[in-house]
Design a protein around this motif. Structure first.
Motif, PDB file in Angstrom:
ATOM      1  N   GLY A  48     -64.128  79.660   0.906  1.00  0.00           N
ATOM      2  CA  GLY A  48     -63.525  79.547   2.221  1.00  0.00           C
ATOM      3  C   GLY A  48     -62.134  80.152   2.268  1.00  0.00           C
ATOM      4  O   GLY A  48     -61.749  80.782   3.271  1.00  0.00           O
ATOM      5  N   LYS A  49     -61.379  79.961   1.209  1.00  0.00           N
ATOM      6  CA  LYS A  49     -60.038  80.552   1.133  1.00  0.00           C
ATOM      7  C   LYS A  49     -60.124  82.071   1.146  1.00  0.00           C
ATOM      8  O   LYS A  49     -59.346  82.752   1.830  1.00  0.00           O
ATOM      9  CB  LYS A  49     -59.344  80.065  -0.138  1.00  0.00           C
ATOM     10  CG  LYS A  49     -57.917  80.557  -0.302  1.00  0.00           C
ATOM     11  CD  LYS A  49     -57.297  80.005  -1.584  1.00  0.00           C
ATOM     12  CE  LYS A  49     -55.873  80.525  -1.770  1.00  0.00           C
ATOM     13  NZ  LYS A  49     -55.268  80.011  -3.038  1.00  0.00           N
TER      14      LYS A  49
ATOM     15  N   GLU B  39     -67.533  71.630  -5.059  1.00  0.00           N
ATOM     16  CA  GLU B  39     -66.545  71.562  -3.985  1.00  0.00           C
ATOM     17  C   GLU B  39     -65.456  72.616  -4.189  1.00  0.00           C
ATOM     18  O   GLU B  39     -65.019  73.267  -3.230  1.00  0.00           O
ATOM     19  CB  GLU B  39     -65.929  70.169  -3.913  1.00  0.00           C
ATOM     20  CG  GLU B  39     -64.937  70.014  -2.781  1.00  0.00           C
ATOM     21  CD  GLU B  39     -64.374  68.602  -2.659  1.00  0.00           C
ATOM     22  OE1 GLU B  39     -63.477  68.401  -1.809  1.00  0.00           O
ATOM     23  OE2 GLU B  39     -64.831  67.706  -3.402  1.00  0.00           O
TER      24      GLU B  39
ATOM     25  N   THR C  36     -64.626  75.634  -1.522  1.00  0.00           N
ATOM     26  CA  THR C  36     -63.313  75.781  -0.904  1.00  0.00           C
ATOM     27  C   THR C  36     -62.648  77.095  -1.305  1.00  0.00           C
ATOM     28  O   THR C  36     -61.916  77.701  -0.508  1.00  0.00           O
ATOM     29  CB  THR C  36     -62.409  74.594  -1.258  1.00  0.00           C
ATOM     30  OG1 THR C  36     -62.327  74.447  -2.686  1.00  0.00           O
ATOM     31  CG2 THR C  36     -62.945  73.305  -0.677  1.00  0.00           C
TER      32      THR C  36
ATOM     33  N   SER D 253     -61.085  83.278   4.626  1.00  0.00           N
ATOM     34  CA  SER D 253     -60.033  83.137   5.623  1.00  0.00           C
ATOM     35  C   SER D 253     -59.193  84.401   5.719  1.00  0.00           C
ATOM     36  O   SER D 253     -58.571  84.675   6.747  1.00  0.00           O
ATOM     37  CB  SER D 253     -59.143  81.938   5.293  1.00  0.00           C
ATOM     38  OG  SER D 253     -58.377  82.171   4.112  1.00  0.00           O
TER      39      SER D 253
ATOM     40  N   ASP E 223     -67.419  68.258   6.216  1.00  0.00           N
ATOM     41  CA  ASP E 223     -66.075  68.827   6.064  1.00  0.00           C
ATOM     42  C   ASP E 223     -66.009  69.784   4.881  1.00  0.00           C
ATOM     43  O   ASP E 223     -65.364  70.842   4.949  1.00  0.00           O
ATOM     44  CB  ASP E 223     -65.048  67.707   5.897  1.00  0.00           C
ATOM     45  CG  ASP E 223     -64.859  66.878   7.165  1.00  0.00           C
ATOM     46  OD1 ASP E 223     -65.296  67.343   8.244  1.00  0.00           O
ATOM     47  OD2 ASP E 223     -64.305  65.771   7.071  1.00  0.00           O
ATOM     48  N   ILE E 224     -66.669  69.425   3.780  1.00  0.00           N
ATOM     49  CA  ILE E 224     -66.693  70.304   2.605  1.00  0.00           C
ATOM     50  C   ILE E 224     -67.438  71.597   2.926  1.00  0.00           C
ATOM     51  O   ILE E 224     -66.997  72.698   2.587  1.00  0.00           O
ATOM     52  CB  ILE E 224     -67.341  69.586   1.402  1.00  0.00           C
ATOM     53  CG1 ILE E 224     -66.443  68.438   0.924  1.00  0.00           C
ATOM     54  CG2 ILE E 224     -67.604  70.569   0.258  1.00  0.00           C
ATOM     55  CD1 ILE E 224     -67.083  67.563  -0.149  1.00  0.00           C
TER      56      ILE E 224
ATOM     57  N   THR F 222     -68.733  70.555  12.861  1.00  0.00           N
ATOM     58  CA  THR F 222     -68.665  71.959  12.452  1.00  0.00           C
ATOM     59  C   THR F 222     -69.395  72.829  13.474  1.00  0.00           C
ATOM     60  O   THR F 222     -70.017  72.330  14.408  1.00  0.00           O
ATOM     61  CB  THR F 222     -69.307  72.188  11.070  1.00  0.00           C
ATOM     62  OG1 THR F 222     -70.735  72.279  11.208  1.00  0.00           O
ATOM     63  CG2 THR F 222     -68.977  71.077  10.088  1.00  0.00           C
TER      64      THR F 222
ATOM     65  N   LYS G  39     -67.869  72.944   5.851  1.00  0.00           N
ATOM     66  CA  LYS G  39     -67.041  73.714   6.777  1.00  0.00           C
ATOM     67  C   LYS G  39     -65.951  74.473   6.035  1.00  0.00           C
ATOM     68  O   LYS G  39     -65.640  75.628   6.361  1.00  0.00           O
ATOM     69  CB  LYS G  39     -66.425  72.772   7.810  1.00  0.00           C
ATOM     70  CG  LYS G  39     -65.554  73.465   8.842  1.00  0.00           C
ATOM     71  CD  LYS G  39     -64.986  72.455   9.830  1.00  0.00           C
ATOM     72  CE  LYS G  39     -64.078  73.117  10.850  1.00  0.00           C
ATOM     73  NZ  LYS G  39     -63.517  72.120  11.809  1.00  0.00           N
ATOM     74  N   SER G  40     -65.370  73.842   5.015  1.00  0.00           N
ATOM     75  CA  SER G  40     -64.277  74.474   4.268  1.00  0.00           C
ATOM     76  C   SER G  40     -64.734  75.710   3.508  1.00  0.00           C
ATOM     77  O   SER G  40     -63.915  76.523   3.093  1.00  0.00           O
ATOM     78  CB  SER G  40     -63.654  73.472   3.290  1.00  0.00           C
ATOM     79  OG  SER G  40     -64.511  73.227   2.178  1.00  0.00           O
ATOM     80  N   SER G  41     -66.046  75.872   3.309  1.00  0.00           N
ATOM     81  CA  SER G  41     -66.572  77.013   2.559  1.00  0.00           C
ATOM     82  C   SER G  41     -66.519  78.308   3.363  1.00  0.00           C
ATOM     83  O   SER G  41     -66.661  79.392   2.795  1.00  0.00           O
ATOM     84  CB  SER G  41     -68.024  76.761   2.150  1.00  0.00           C
ATOM     85  OG  SER G  41     -68.880  76.816   3.279  1.00  0.00           O
ATOM     86  N   GLY G  42     -66.358  78.191   4.672  1.00  0.00           N
ATOM     87  CA  GLY G  42     -66.418  79.369   5.521  1.00  0.00           C
ATOM     88  C   GLY G  42     -67.827  79.805   5.864  1.00  0.00           C
ATOM     89  O   GLY G  42     -68.017  80.772   6.603  1.00  0.00           O
TER      90      GLY G  42
END
Length: 514
Positions: free
Chosen positions: A405-406, A398, A402, A409, A167-168, A221, A170-173
């Motif tokens: 990833g932000k 982390e 993230t 996005s 999950d972590i 993912t 995946k959150s990175s993009g």
């Protein structure tokens, strides 16, 4: 006939699969007998022990002749498209997914995560180079006589949660992940039968780390799963013996390194095989071309797998699927061959360090800059993190993941599936980098510094009146622009901080510009 707990028929298939990729000299010379465990336990438990005669890679001419005479070898298939030569292997097209992916996450995790001091090269610096900070660290924190092998049971991984890691990540993009299945210390994160009592099932976690993470990545993912593997091992007696003979003998690759490679490919089916650590031995010692021919022709990942350029002394930045050239390689200009910038969020180490300072970590602004520069020049960015010995991804890593990833996005369209443009960066304004989507005829200008004047001067693109449209990604309204003395001048909207599309680095989308 049974040896080392393995049935003959299982090993015949392995022998057949790769025997044809060995050179004539290797076929004629035969292979060394398996390692005696007594030699291995003197310096490193199990590094090459348990590698039985049947477990070693194919190429032992007496056995092959015997099997052939008995008619036990299956018939050879039609000629494979790739021969075990660099001239043939280097012609293989790189699977398209890798260039489109642009961003991956590297994970350095192993026994070096237990002392978590100085560097992932802890064992080498402590025992071989005898660097004072490492010696002092051990004297202060561990009892006399404590060996590196004693870190094994302390590599507990009790908080390792593969689903949480997935999950972590995946959150990175990011689009792919590469885990260190084995570093230069020789400890494998899977239960390798070629690394007896020196793996994560026999010692420490008592878990197959590679299998757990691969399953979670694939279930939760869309990331491509890859594995790092070190060819050599610092203190393995077989490697040291080969090195003392100037690599005229090949005990170590035949009994340890090559069997491990076949094992992780057939068992875990990685889409990236990130080789490292040649130990100053040539690719012929490692039989790299033979292995890669099997990988590209017959392995279960032959159509999708991507490899790097670290397959023996002299191959880096010269042979392989994509080039890494050196750690933290960032040339700042376009290269004629696909490449990757593998770098670390912790500027000093690839593994986790308890003694790291906040200033040792790259900021998100610095990471975005690295990504933008790398992609503009045709490369991929492989961004490294180091978990703790108990299986936690530290919050600083982390947070960086993230944050990335932000940013993606909003700006991902200017990164993923793009191509380098005719100019990688702007000739007038520093900190402006270009990417391009030819089919859509869309040019992206990513600027890392917000212009205080309210105008961004671009020296490279030229606008076409009533045709060129300029937008800021994440901001809906078209932007006004005029032709400049050399290129274009774009009016940047004066927005309050809370209304900015993102906090670090912004993207202009130019449609139908020259």
């Amino acid at each position: 006939m049974v040896q080392g707990g393995e049935h003959l028929e299982v090993d015949i298939e392995k022998i057949h699969q790769v025997a044809k990729y060995l050179t004539k000299a290797e076929r004629d010379s035969g292979l060394p007998r398996s390692a005696d465990r007594r030699h291995v336990t003197q310096q490193r438990r199990g590094g090459a022990a348990g590698a039985s005669l049947m477990a070693r890679p194919p190429g032992s001419s007496p056995m092959l002749l015997l099997l052939a005479a008995l008619g036990l070898l299956p018939r050879r298939a039609a000629a494979a498209p790739y021969e075990p030569t660099w001239g043939s292997l280097d012609l293989r097209p790189l699977p398209a997914w890798f260039d489109e992916a642009k961003l991956g996450v590297f994970i350095h995790w192993g026994l070096f995560s237990v002392p978590s001091f100085g560097s992932e090269w802890f064992w080498w610096y402590w025992q071989k180079e005898k660097k004072e900070p490492y010696i002092k660290f051990m004297e202060t924190n561990y009892p006399p006589g404590f060996s590196y092998e004693d870190f094994g049971p302390l590599f507990t991984a009790e908080f390792f949660d593969a689903d949480k890691w997935a999950d972590i990540l995946k959150s990175s993009g990011a689009k792919y992940v590469v885990l260190t299945s084995k570093h230069h210390e020789g400890f494998t994160l899977w239960g390798s039968k070629y690394s007896w009592a020196w793996n994560a099932i026999d010692v420490g976690p008592k878990r197959d780390i590679v299998a757990e993470l691969a399953l979670s990545i694939r279930n939760r993912t869309r990331l491509h799963f890859g594995l790092y593997h070190s060819l050599f091992e610092w203190f393995n007696p077989l490697f040291l013996s080969d090195a003392s003979s100037a690599f005229r003998t090949k005990q170590f690759p035949n009994a340890k390194s090559l069997p491990e490679l076949y094992e992780i490919v057939t068992r875990y089916k990685p889409e990236i095989l990130w080789s490292d650590g040649d130990g100053n031995a040539p690719d012929t010692y490692w039989n790299s071309t033979g292995f890669l021919a099997w990988l590209y022709n017959e392995s279960p990942v032959r159509d999708t797998v991507v490899t790097n350029d670290r397959w023996g002394a002299g191959t880096i930045c010269k042979h392989g699927g994509y080039y890494t050239c050196s750690d933290r390689y960032n040339p700042g200009h376009l290269l004629p061959h696909k490449w990757e910038n593998c770098m670390t969020i912790d500027k000093q180490s690839w593994g986790y360090r308890r003694n790291a300072q906040l200033s040792d970590y790259l900021t998100i602004e610095e990471l975005v800059k690295q990504l933008v520069e790398t992609v503009s020049c045709g490369g991929n960015l492989l961004m490294n993190i180091g978990p703790t010995h108990d299986g936690v991804i530290p919050v600083i890593f982390e947070e960086r993941l993230t944050q990335m990833g932000k940013w993606l996005s909003v700006n991902g369209e200017a990164i993923f599936s793009t191509k380098p443009w005719r100019a990688q960066n702007d000739s007038l304004t520093p900190g402006v980098w270009y990417t391009f989507k030819p089919k859509e005829n869309v040019l992206y200008a990513i600027f890392l510094n917000w212009p205080s004047s309210g105008f961004l001067v671009l020296g490279e693109p030229k606008g076409i009146a009533e045709m060129t449209e300029v937008k800021m990604v994440g901001y809906g309204e078209p932007l006004k622009w005029t032709s400049g003395e050399k290129g274009m001048v774009v009016a940047i909207p004066q927005l309050p901080f809370s209304k900015l599309p993102c906090e670090w680095g912004w993207t202009l989308q130019l449609t139908n510009a020259n």
